[in-house]
Scaffold this motif. Structure first.
Motif, PDB file in Angstrom:
ATOM      1  N   GLU A 128       4.052   0.832  -0.484  1.00 34.66           N
ATOM      2  CA  GLU A 128       5.374   0.414   0.029  1.00 34.66           C
ATOM      3  C   GLU A 128       5.351  -1.047   0.484  1.00 34.66           C
ATOM      4  O   GLU A 128       6.281  -1.812   0.216  1.00 34.66           O
ATOM      5  N   THR A 129       4.291  -1.412   1.165  1.00 31.07           N
ATOM      6  CA  THR A 129       4.134  -2.810   1.588  1.00 31.07           C
ATOM      7  C   THR A 129       4.035  -3.719   0.358  1.00 31.07           C
ATOM      8  O   THR A 129       4.659  -4.786   0.298  1.00 31.07           O
ATOM      9  N   LEU A 130       3.268  -3.283  -0.623  1.00 31.14           N
ATOM     10  CA  LEU A 130       3.118  -4.085  -1.852  1.00 31.14           C
ATOM     11  C   LEU A 130       4.446  -4.214  -2.604  1.00 31.14           C
ATOM     12  O   LEU A 130       4.730  -5.254  -3.195  1.00 31.14           O
ATOM     13  N   GLN A 131       5.251  -3.146  -2.587  1.00 30.59           N
ATOM     14  CA  GLN A 131       6.537  -3.199  -3.290  1.00 30.59           C
ATOM     15  C   GLN A 131       7.444  -4.289  -2.708  1.00 30.59           C
ATOM     16  O   GLN A 131       8.093  -5.035  -3.442  1.00 30.59           O
ATOM     17  N   LEU A 132       7.457  -4.407  -1.396  1.00 28.76           N
ATOM     18  CA  LEU A 132       8.285  -5.458  -0.781  1.00 28.76           C
ATOM     19  C   LEU A 132       7.722  -6.845  -1.102  1.00 28.76           C
ATOM     20  O   LEU A 132       8.471  -7.799  -1.319  1.00 28.76           O
ATOM     21  N   ARG A 133       6.414  -6.954  -1.184  1.00 30.78           N
ATOM     22  CA  ARG A 133       5.795  -8.242  -1.580  1.00 30.78           C
ATOM     23  C   ARG A 133       6.132  -8.542  -3.047  1.00 30.78           C
ATOM     24  O   ARG A 133       6.299  -9.696  -3.429  1.00 30.78           O
ATOM     25  N   LEU A 134       6.199  -7.501  -3.884  1.00 31.20           N
ATOM     26  CA  LEU A 134       6.592  -7.705  -5.293  1.00 31.20           C
ATOM     27  C   LEU A 134       8.014  -8.235  -5.367  1.00 31.20           C
ATOM     28  O   LEU A 134       8.300  -9.181  -6.110  1.00 31.20           O
ATOM     29  N   HIS A 135       8.914  -7.651  -4.575  1.00 31.07           N
ATOM     30  CA  HIS A 135      10.288  -8.177  -4.538  1.00 31.07           C
ATOM     31  C   HIS A 135      10.283  -9.654  -4.123  1.00 31.07           C
ATOM     32  O   HIS A 135      11.006 -10.468  -4.688  1.00 31.07           O
ATOM     33  N   ALA A 136       9.475  -9.976  -3.115  1.00 33.18           N
ATOM     34  CA  ALA A 136       9.436 -11.357  -2.615  1.00 33.18           C
ATOM     35  C   ALA A 136       8.948 -12.316  -3.705  1.00 33.18           C
ATOM     36  O   ALA A 136       9.488 -13.414  -3.862  1.00 33.18           O
ATOM     37  N   LEU A 137       7.945 -11.911  -4.455  1.00 31.20           N
ATOM     38  CA  LEU A 137       7.407 -12.791  -5.511  1.00 31.20           C
ATOM     39  C   LEU A 137       8.392 -12.917  -6.672  1.00 31.20           C
ATOM     40  O   LEU A 137       8.554 -14.002  -7.244  1.00 31.20           O
ATOM     41  N   ASN A 138       9.051 -11.810  -7.027  1.00 28.90           N
ATOM     42  CA  ASN A 138      10.056 -11.892  -8.094  1.00 28.90           C
ATOM     43  C   ASN A 138      11.231 -12.759  -7.661  1.00 28.90           C
ATOM     44  O   ASN A 138      11.766 -13.552  -8.441  1.00 28.90           O
TER      45      ASN A 138
END
Ligand code: FE2
Length: 172
Positions: A23-33
């Motif tokens: 879940e934490t990684l998913q929000l970081r993925l959104h941030a990078l995209n």
């Protein structure tokens, strides 16, 4: 949508911990995209003195950020969760405001992007603190990315730093 979690995570990891990490990684993925799109947007919209310096500085950052998004997404998949990279999910999932500038001076874009990087780096440091204890492999990925984000922020800050070291952002 498919079920978010597979029947497995990485061996030796507790499922609950794994779900929290992804879940934490998913929000970081959104941030990078979000960041890779925002950097291209600035690349297209800068005007004025130093145009070519800023325009050309941003493309290698886009390439690197896209690579980091891939790294994070594939870590999510490795841990048995389904990474979400759709444009709609970025907008609904993100916790920050959209980039504020259209056509604007190089210094204004640099200042706005400096703010974007500050938010990114703070959030990545928090993600490192959240995940590090339970998953050092995720921590390693996030540390690598954060180190790169900090380097790119230094590139940006160099445009708005005076010779006595004061940071002078520009708003118009
Ligand atoms: Fe271009």
């Amino acid at each position: 949508m498919t079920e978010n979690y597979a029947d497995y995570t990485t061996p030796g990891m507790d499922f609950e911990d794994s779900h929290r990490v992804t879940e934490t990684l998913q929000l970081r993925l959104h941030a990078l995209n979000d960041l890779q799109l925002t950097l291209k947007h600035a690349h297209w919209n800068v005007v004025g003195p130093n145009f070519i310096a800023v325009h050309e500085m941003l493309d290698p950052q886009v390439d690197e950020v896209r690579g980091w998004a891939d790294l994070v997404a594939e870590r999510i998949a490795t841990m048995g969760a389904s990474p979400n990279g759709t444009p709609g999910s970025i907008v609904t999932g993100r916790t920050w405001e959209d980039y504020p500038l259209g056509r604007a001076s190089t210094q204004a874009h640099i200042s706005a992007l400096n703010d974007v990087y500050t938010g990114m780096i703070q959030d990545f440091r928090n993600a490192i603190a959240e995940t590090g204890k339970v998953d050092p492999m995720t921590e390693d990925i996030l540390v690598e990315i954060t180190r790169g984000l900090e380097l790119f922020q230094w590139f940006l800050r160099s445009f708005i730093t005076t010779s006595d070291g004061a940071l002078k952002p520009v708003t118009d």
